[in-house]
Design a protein around this motif. Structure first.
Motif, PDB file in Angstrom:
ATOM      1  N   ALA A  47      42.293  61.942  71.479  1.00  0.00           N
ATOM      2  CA  ALA A  47      42.339  61.956  72.617  1.00  0.00           C
ATOM      3  C   ALA A  47      41.063  63.239  73.366  1.00  0.00           C
ATOM      4  O   ALA A  47      40.394  62.643  74.066  1.00  0.00           O
ATOM      5  CB  ALA A  47      43.456  62.148  73.485  1.00  0.00           C
ATOM      6  N   ARG A  48      41.258  64.260  72.776  1.00  0.00           N
ATOM      7  CA  ARG A  48      40.205  65.217  73.056  1.00  0.00           C
ATOM      8  C   ARG A  48      38.988  64.805  72.750  1.00  0.00           C
ATOM      9  O   ARG A  48      37.803  64.976  73.539  1.00  0.00           O
ATOM     10  CB  ARG A  48      40.476  66.628  72.347  1.00  0.00           C
ATOM     11  CG  ARG A  48      41.790  67.201  72.730  1.00  0.00           C
ATOM     12  CD  ARG A  48      41.418  67.918  74.335  1.00  0.00           C
ATOM     13  NE  ARG A  48      40.248  68.593  74.331  1.00  0.00           N
ATOM     14  CZ  ARG A  48      40.140  69.948  73.939  1.00  0.00           C
ATOM     15  NH1 ARG A  48      41.501  70.644  73.737  1.00  0.00           N
ATOM     16  NH2 ARG A  48      39.021  70.588  73.952  1.00  0.00           N
ATOM     17  N   LEU A  49      38.650  64.275  71.580  1.00  0.00           N
ATOM     18  CA  LEU A  49      37.325  63.620  71.322  1.00  0.00           C
ATOM     19  C   LEU A  49      36.863  62.460  72.228  1.00  0.00           C
ATOM     20  O   LEU A  49      35.822  62.340  72.491  1.00  0.00           O
ATOM     21  CB  LEU A  49      37.231  63.015  69.989  1.00  0.00           C
ATOM     22  CG  LEU A  49      36.038  62.423  69.002  1.00  0.00           C
ATOM     23  CD1 LEU A  49      34.891  63.595  69.120  1.00  0.00           C
ATOM     24  CD2 LEU A  49      36.189  62.072  67.980  1.00  0.00           C
ATOM     25  N   LYS A  50      37.769  61.519  72.474  1.00  0.00           N
ATOM     26  CA  LYS A  50      37.407  60.577  73.488  1.00  0.00           C
ATOM     27  C   LYS A  50      36.961  61.174  74.896  1.00  0.00           C
ATOM     28  O   LYS A  50      36.003  60.745  75.313  1.00  0.00           O
ATOM     29  CB  LYS A  50      38.465  59.431  73.620  1.00  0.00           C
ATOM     30  CG  LYS A  50      38.816  58.863  72.530  1.00  0.00           C
ATOM     31  CD  LYS A  50      39.798  57.741  72.492  1.00  0.00           C
ATOM     32  CE  LYS A  50      40.250  56.950  71.408  1.00  0.00           C
ATOM     33  NZ  LYS A  50      41.210  55.946  71.604  1.00  0.00           N
ATOM     34  N   ASP A  51      37.664  62.136  75.427  1.00  0.00           N
ATOM     35  CA  ASP A  51      37.456  62.873  76.664  1.00  0.00           C
ATOM     36  C   ASP A  51      36.227  63.631  76.469  1.00  0.00           C
ATOM     37  O   ASP A  51      35.373  63.587  77.632  1.00  0.00           O
ATOM     38  CB  ASP A  51      38.663  63.877  77.010  1.00  0.00           C
ATOM     39  CG  ASP A  51      40.053  63.003  77.429  1.00  0.00           C
ATOM     40  OD1 ASP A  51      40.025  61.899  77.556  1.00  0.00           O
ATOM     41  OD2 ASP A  51      40.911  63.691  77.349  1.00  0.00           O
ATOM     42  N   SER A  52      35.894  64.115  75.324  1.00  0.00           N
ATOM     43  CA  SER A  52      34.733  64.798  75.260  1.00  0.00           C
ATOM     44  C   SER A  52      33.297  63.828  75.480  1.00  0.00           C
ATOM     45  O   SER A  52      32.287  64.027  76.127  1.00  0.00           O
ATOM     46  CB  SER A  52      34.628  65.568  73.949  1.00  0.00           C
ATOM     47  OG  SER A  52      33.217  66.260  73.671  1.00  0.00           O
ATOM     48  N   LYS A  53      33.670  62.829  74.726  1.00  0.00           N
ATOM     49  CA  LYS A  53      32.424  61.755  74.665  1.00  0.00           C
ATOM     50  C   LYS A  53      32.327  61.180  76.224  1.00  0.00           C
ATOM     51  O   LYS A  53      31.045  61.042  76.816  1.00  0.00           O
ATOM     52  CB  LYS A  53      32.868  60.573  73.922  1.00  0.00           C
ATOM     53  CG  LYS A  53      32.634  61.169  72.366  1.00  0.00           C
ATOM     54  CD  LYS A  53      33.032  59.940  71.494  1.00  0.00           C
ATOM     55  CE  LYS A  53      32.609  60.212  70.017  1.00  0.00           C
ATOM     56  NZ  LYS A  53      33.094  59.170  68.996  1.00  0.00           N
ATOM     57  N   LEU A  54      33.435  60.863  77.054  1.00  0.00           N
ATOM     58  CA  LEU A  54      33.377  60.293  78.233  1.00  0.00           C
ATOM     59  C   LEU A  54      32.943  61.533  79.111  1.00  0.00           C
ATOM     60  O   LEU A  54      32.081  61.249  80.197  1.00  0.00           O
ATOM     61  CB  LEU A  54      34.796  59.975  78.681  1.00  0.00           C
ATOM     62  CG  LEU A  54      34.852  59.553  80.102  1.00  0.00           C
ATOM     63  CD1 LEU A  54      34.239  58.465  80.326  1.00  0.00           C
ATOM     64  CD2 LEU A  54      36.465  59.388  80.328  1.00  0.00           C
ATOM     65  N   TYR A  55      33.215  62.754  78.910  1.00  0.00           N
ATOM     66  CA  TYR A  55      32.562  63.695  79.676  1.00  0.00           C
ATOM     67  C   TYR A  55      31.023  63.853  79.550  1.00  0.00           C
ATOM     68  O   TYR A  55      30.371  64.004  80.551  1.00  0.00           O
ATOM     69  CB  TYR A  55      33.292  65.312  79.481  1.00  0.00           C
ATOM     70  CG  TYR A  55      32.693  66.273  80.094  1.00  0.00           C
ATOM     71  CD1 TYR A  55      32.891  66.695  81.256  1.00  0.00           C
ATOM     72  CD2 TYR A  55      31.616  67.293  79.545  1.00  0.00           C
ATOM     73  CE1 TYR A  55      32.231  67.694  82.306  1.00  0.00           C
ATOM     74  CE2 TYR A  55      31.128  68.167  80.019  1.00  0.00           C
ATOM     75  CZ  TYR A  55      31.638  68.491  81.424  1.00  0.00           C
ATOM     76  OH  TYR A  55      30.889  69.336  82.021  1.00  0.00           O
ATOM     77  N   GLU A  56      30.456  63.921  78.308  1.00  0.00           N
ATOM     78  CA  GLU A  56      29.040  63.881  78.141  1.00  0.00           C
ATOM     79  C   GLU A  56      28.350  62.455  78.881  1.00  0.00           C
ATOM     80  O   GLU A  56      27.337  62.743  79.306  1.00  0.00           O
ATOM     81  CB  GLU A  56      28.971  63.933  76.520  1.00  0.00           C
ATOM     82  CG  GLU A  56      29.323  65.251  75.827  1.00  0.00           C
ATOM     83  CD  GLU A  56      29.094  65.126  74.202  1.00  0.00           C
ATOM     84  OE1 GLU A  56      28.845  64.193  73.851  1.00  0.00           O
ATOM     85  OE2 GLU A  56      29.541  66.168  73.773  1.00  0.00           O
ATOM     86  N   THR A  57      29.132  61.587  78.688  1.00  0.00           N
ATOM     87  CA  THR A  57      28.513  60.301  79.267  1.00  0.00           C
ATOM     88  C   THR A  57      28.289  60.486  80.691  1.00  0.00           C
ATOM     89  O   THR A  57      27.359  60.136  81.424  1.00  0.00           O
ATOM     90  CB  THR A  57      29.326  58.963  78.844  1.00  0.00           C
ATOM     91  OG1 THR A  57      29.410  59.097  77.367  1.00  0.00           O
ATOM     92  CG2 THR A  57      28.588  57.649  79.311  1.00  0.00           C
ATOM     93  N   SER A  63      23.610  63.415  86.154  1.00  0.00           N
ATOM     94  CA  SER A  63      22.361  64.204  86.163  1.00  0.00           C
ATOM     95  C   SER A  63      21.036  63.353  86.356  1.00  0.00           C
ATOM     96  O   SER A  63      20.244  63.589  86.900  1.00  0.00           O
ATOM     97  CB  SER A  63      22.268  64.908  84.783  1.00  0.00           C
ATOM     98  OG  SER A  63      22.165  64.069  83.635  1.00  0.00           O
ATOM     99  N   GLU A  64      21.276  62.008  85.763  1.00  0.00           N
ATOM    100  CA  GLU A  64      20.206  61.146  85.816  1.00  0.00           C
ATOM    101  C   GLU A  64      20.197  60.759  87.423  1.00  0.00           C
ATOM    102  O   GLU A  64      18.799  60.658  87.918  1.00  0.00           O
ATOM    103  CB  GLU A  64      20.452  60.067  85.038  1.00  0.00           C
ATOM    104  CG  GLU A  64      20.272  60.389  83.409  1.00  0.00           C
ATOM    105  CD  GLU A  64      20.186  59.305  82.343  1.00  0.00           C
ATOM    106  OE1 GLU A  64      20.708  58.152  83.010  1.00  0.00           O
ATOM    107  OE2 GLU A  64      19.922  59.460  81.297  1.00  0.00           O
TER     108      GLU A  64
END
Length: 200
Positions: A47-57, A63-64
């Motif tokens: 779940a932390r890995l998925k949340d991290s990827k979601l946060y980065e996306t 930012s764009e």
């Protein structure tokens, strides 16, 4: 029906006595308890890995979007800077570089105000200012008195010709400074086109 061999009976008796010992019972209980804990840890890591990827996306997308929005404001200030190159100090002080007929208050809702700032012996004196959505600066004020703005102006030397600098004034506002060069061949900075952006 044949009875089990005596050896098997003895082995089962030893096993039952081994299981009945308190320490071994505790060890078995802990071993079974660790299974759901291990499963929970693995699930938590996934779940932390998925949340991290979601946060980065999400951060990248936001930012764009912010960059595209900021480009509109910077482009408007760049147009004024381009107009200012051929104007003398008196014309700049009267705000002659502004785009006539452009409804900037409607087209650029986050632009609080913009101004021409003259650079004089280490000072950055506001010579002309547009309308303001909220009070930000007065004509005659020295922007260089603010240490954050003074630090941003020092970056101009490293950026060179036609430098563009940004400075966070607080958590809600940003100041953009676009250097205005004097006549060739010296091309020394004689002032700035300044724009205050409401980040909220």
């Amino acid at each position: 029906m044949a009875e089990p061999p005596i050896g098997v009976v003895l082995m089962l008796m030893k096993w039952s006595r081994w299981v009945e010992q308190p320490r071994l019972l505790v060890m078995l209980t802990l071993a079974f308890a660790l299974v759901p804990a291990w499963f929970a840890l693995v699930t938590y890591r996934e779940a932390r890995l998925k949340d991290s990827k979601l946060y980065e996306t999400t951060t990248q997308v936001l930012s764009e979007q912010l960059q595209r929005s900021m480009e509109r404001y910077v482009y408007f200030l760049v147009v004024m800077r381009n107009q200012s190159h051929n104007l003398d100090g008196a014309a700049l002080a009267r705000g002659r570089m502004t785009t006539t007929g452009f409804a900037w208050r409607e087209q650029l809702p986050h632009l609080i105000s913009f101004a021409y700032v003259e650079r004089i012996e280490g000072k950055a004196v506001v010579r002309w200012r547009s309308e303001e959505r909220v009070p930000v600066i007065n004509v005659g004020d020295d922007l260089a008195e603010d240490p954050r703005i003074a630090a941003a102006m020092k970056l101009e030397k490293s950026q060179g010709h036609l430098a563009t600098m940004g400075c966070m004034l607080d958590n809600h506002r940003m100041l953009i400074l676009l250097a205005v060069d004097g006549p060739a061949p010296a091309n020394a900075t004689r002032g700035y086109i300044a724009g205050w952006i409401d980040l909220d």
